[in-house]
Enzyme design. Structure first.
Site, PDB file in Angstrom:
ATOM      1  N   GLY A 155      29.947 -45.437  76.195  1.00  0.00           N
ATOM      2  CA  GLY A 155      29.494 -44.256  75.458  1.00  0.00           C
ATOM      3  C   GLY A 155      29.175 -44.553  74.009  1.00  0.00           C
ATOM      4  O   GLY A 155      29.236 -45.703  73.557  1.00  0.00           O
ATOM      5  N   ASN A 175      25.490 -47.398  81.553  1.00  0.00           N
ATOM      6  CA  ASN A 175      26.024 -47.581  80.206  1.00  0.00           C
ATOM      7  C   ASN A 175      26.820 -48.875  80.104  1.00  0.00           C
ATOM      8  O   ASN A 175      26.697 -49.627  79.128  1.00  0.00           O
ATOM      9  CB  ASN A 175      26.937 -46.405  79.825  1.00  0.00           C
ATOM     10  CG  ASN A 175      26.159 -45.140  79.544  1.00  0.00           C
ATOM     11  OD1 ASN A 175      24.936 -45.142  79.487  1.00  0.00           O
ATOM     12  ND2 ASN A 175      26.876 -44.043  79.367  1.00  0.00           N
ATOM     13  N   ALA A 235      38.466 -43.722  74.876  1.00  0.00           N
ATOM     14  CA  ALA A 235      37.292 -42.942  74.470  1.00  0.00           C
ATOM     15  C   ALA A 235      36.650 -42.208  75.637  1.00  0.00           C
ATOM     16  O   ALA A 235      35.705 -41.439  75.431  1.00  0.00           O
ATOM     17  CB  ALA A 235      36.260 -43.864  73.803  1.00  0.00           C
ATOM     18  N   LYS A 274      37.235 -30.148  67.279  1.00  0.00           N
ATOM     19  CA  LYS A 274      37.183 -28.986  68.173  1.00  0.00           C
ATOM     20  C   LYS A 274      38.525 -28.707  68.845  1.00  0.00           C
ATOM     21  O   LYS A 274      38.697 -27.670  69.492  1.00  0.00           O
ATOM     22  CB  LYS A 274      36.079 -29.180  69.218  1.00  0.00           C
ATOM     23  CG  LYS A 274      34.676 -29.183  68.614  1.00  0.00           C
ATOM     24  CD  LYS A 274      33.616 -29.493  69.629  1.00  0.00           C
ATOM     25  CE  LYS A 274      32.220 -29.431  69.005  1.00  0.00           C
ATOM     26  NZ  LYS A 274      32.016 -30.426  67.931  1.00  0.00           N
ATOM     27  N   SER A 280      24.967 -39.763  68.082  1.00  0.00           N
ATOM     28  CA  SER A 280      25.643 -39.974  69.365  1.00  0.00           C
ATOM     29  C   SER A 280      24.881 -39.261  70.477  1.00  0.00           C
ATOM     30  O   SER A 280      24.074 -38.367  70.223  1.00  0.00           O
ATOM     31  CB  SER A 280      27.092 -39.470  69.309  1.00  0.00           C
ATOM     32  OG  SER A 280      27.111 -38.067  69.171  1.00  0.00           O
ATOM     33  N   VAL A 324      22.920 -33.414  67.614  1.00  0.00           N
ATOM     34  CA  VAL A 324      21.747 -32.648  67.185  1.00  0.00           C
ATOM     35  C   VAL A 324      20.622 -33.523  66.640  1.00  0.00           C
ATOM     36  O   VAL A 324      19.449 -33.170  66.786  1.00  0.00           O
ATOM     37  CB  VAL A 324      22.118 -31.586  66.133  1.00  0.00           C
ATOM     38  CG1 VAL A 324      22.987 -30.514  66.728  1.00  0.00           C
ATOM     39  CG2 VAL A 324      22.767 -32.201  64.901  1.00  0.00           C
ATOM     40  N   GLU A 357      31.154 -21.785  71.281  1.00  0.00           N
ATOM     41  CA  GLU A 357      30.764 -22.433  70.026  1.00  0.00           C
ATOM     42  C   GLU A 357      31.221 -21.615  68.818  1.00  0.00           C
ATOM     43  O   GLU A 357      31.142 -20.401  68.802  1.00  0.00           O
ATOM     44  CB  GLU A 357      29.238 -22.600  69.995  1.00  0.00           C
ATOM     45  CG  GLU A 357      28.751 -23.567  68.948  1.00  0.00           C
ATOM     46  CD  GLU A 357      27.268 -23.908  69.149  1.00  0.00           C
ATOM     47  OE1 GLU A 357      26.916 -25.091  69.012  1.00  0.00           O
ATOM     48  OE2 GLU A 357      26.476 -22.991  69.431  1.00  0.00           O
TER      49      GLU A 357
END
Length: 402
Positions: free
Chosen positions: A80, A107, A152, A198, A239, A243, A331
């Site tokens: 990742g 990946n 991770a 978060k 990442s 965004v 969100e």
């Protein structure tokens, strides 16, 4: 061509230059030119990272090398965005062996080929496995005996996890529990859990699941010879699914650029910064801490979008329209890096702080996890949220999307 100015001064200058409609380049430092390190032809485009409201964080790389060098290091989710950068930085510090564990073979293949090319001497072992498979994880730890583990592997996309809360819990919580149990059983020296802002007062199931992971880390740290710790940071520039790549793709297609809310703000850091923090936390950790990065001032996503449009040579709302789509389920308008009751303690790195562990009844907690594990596949989404709310007292799903 002002290499000595501060980040804030540079940002002010670039905002002025943006208004000209000209393309902007950054010139390397004059000493780099004189020393022949770079040539004038190496003028680079201004990147969105240049507009972050703080200087890049610095870490003691010699310290980091001292506990990675000649050690067997495992990275779960090693293919990742964060995991692959962890692999790069570990590989550069001469581990005895680097073990990459990932369920996504593409990946894993990509980072395997990259590291083989960059570090042909590296003792690299890549395994395809799911952290949900407790028996498989136990067998891997028994066979490979990692000394340092960076965990991770996780589901991280907030809206997708809102639609599949059972998958978020099974992967993030019970997957983490499998890896933590194996680390404890096979006497891993240090275990670093990747967490997120978060997890603080979560309004979405992804954040709540990561808070539950932090609780697992804190509970095991009280009884284990393994040093367990968690590292919490905000959004990572570039990442997968973040965004910036989305905005760049939207701009390349002529727009529109989609922003959920004009006032939404986020903390940002670069992938190398995030990974440097994770690795340095392994040095500072004594067990049970949650490490937090001072990420400077939060950034308005609307400003980020407008600056990226300008840096691409276009005018926002003229060449490239911006539309506001509304907050998605789960969100928040803003993220918090630390719960008030956790408090902050400085480390020798002025950008890294420690939040003290919260008190909770771990016996009750693991009973709740056991009950949840046995019933989660039979439960409706709302029932899962209700159960998680009983476990994570700071989880408030009713505030998501507001």
């Amino acid at each position: 061509a002002l290499p000595s100015v501060s980040i804030n001064q540079r940002r002010e200058l670039m905002n002025i230059c943006n208004d000209t409609g000209c393309k902007i380049k950054i010139l390397p430092g004059i000493y780099q030119l004189m020393n022949g390190e770079v040539k004038v032809s190496k003028l680079r485009n201004v990147e969105i990272e240049d507009l972050l409201g703080r200087d890049p964080i610095s870490v003691n790389m010699n310290q980091i090398a001292s506990y990675v060098e000649n050690r067997t290091v495992m990275v779960t989710g090693g293919g990742g965005s964060i995991g692959s950068e962890l692999c790069r930085q570990v590989a550069a510090r001469h581990p005895r062996k680097l073990i990459i564990v990932d369920i996504y073979e593409n990946n894993a293949y990509d980072i395997q080929m990259e590291l083989r090319n960059a570090h042909p001497e590296l003792n690299l072992d890549v395994r395809i496995a799911s952290i949900r498979d407790g028996e498989k994880i136990d067998a891997l730890f028994n066979e490979l005996r990692p000394e340092v583990v960076y965990h991770a592997a996780a589901h991280k996309h907030v809206p997708l996890m809102e639609d599949s809360p059972n998958e978020a819990i099974k992967n993030n919580v019970f997957g983490t529990l499998n890896v933590v149990k194996a680390a404890d059983k096979y006497h891993v020296k240090r275990f670093v859990q990747i967490s997120t802002d978060k997890a603080v007062n979560p309004t979405n199931i992804m954040g709540a699941s990561k808070r539950m992971c932090e609780m697992i880390i804190q509970a095991f740290s009280r009884h284990s010879h393994t040093v367990f710790t968690a590292v919490r940071f905000g959004n990572v520039l570039g990442s997968n699914g973040s965004v910036i790549p989305l905005f760049k793709k939207q701009i390349a297609h002529g727009g529109p650029v989609t922003v959920t809310d004009k006032n939404i703000i986020r903390y940002f850091m670069t992938i190398p910064e995030a990974v440097s923090l994770v690795m340095q936390a392994g040095i500072f950790a004594k067990g049970g801490e949650i490490f937090v990065l001072d990420m400077g001032e939060p950034v308005k996503i609307d400003d980020l979008a407008r600056n990226l449009i300008k840096l691409s040579g276009f005018t926002p709302d003229v060449d490239i329209p911006i539309i506001y789509t509304g907050l998605r389920p789960g969100e928040k308008l803003y993220e918090e890096l630390l719960m008030d009751e956790e408090g902050l303690q400085k480390t020798e790195n002025g950008s890294i702080f420690i939040g003290h562990p919260l008190d909770f009844d771990e016996e009750v907690y693991f009973e709740q996890l056991h009950h949840l594990r046995g019933t989660i596949d039979d439960m409706h989404q709302d029932a899962i949220r209700d159960e998680v709310r009983k476990i994570v007292s700071t989880y408030h799903p009713e505030l998501g999307g507001k």
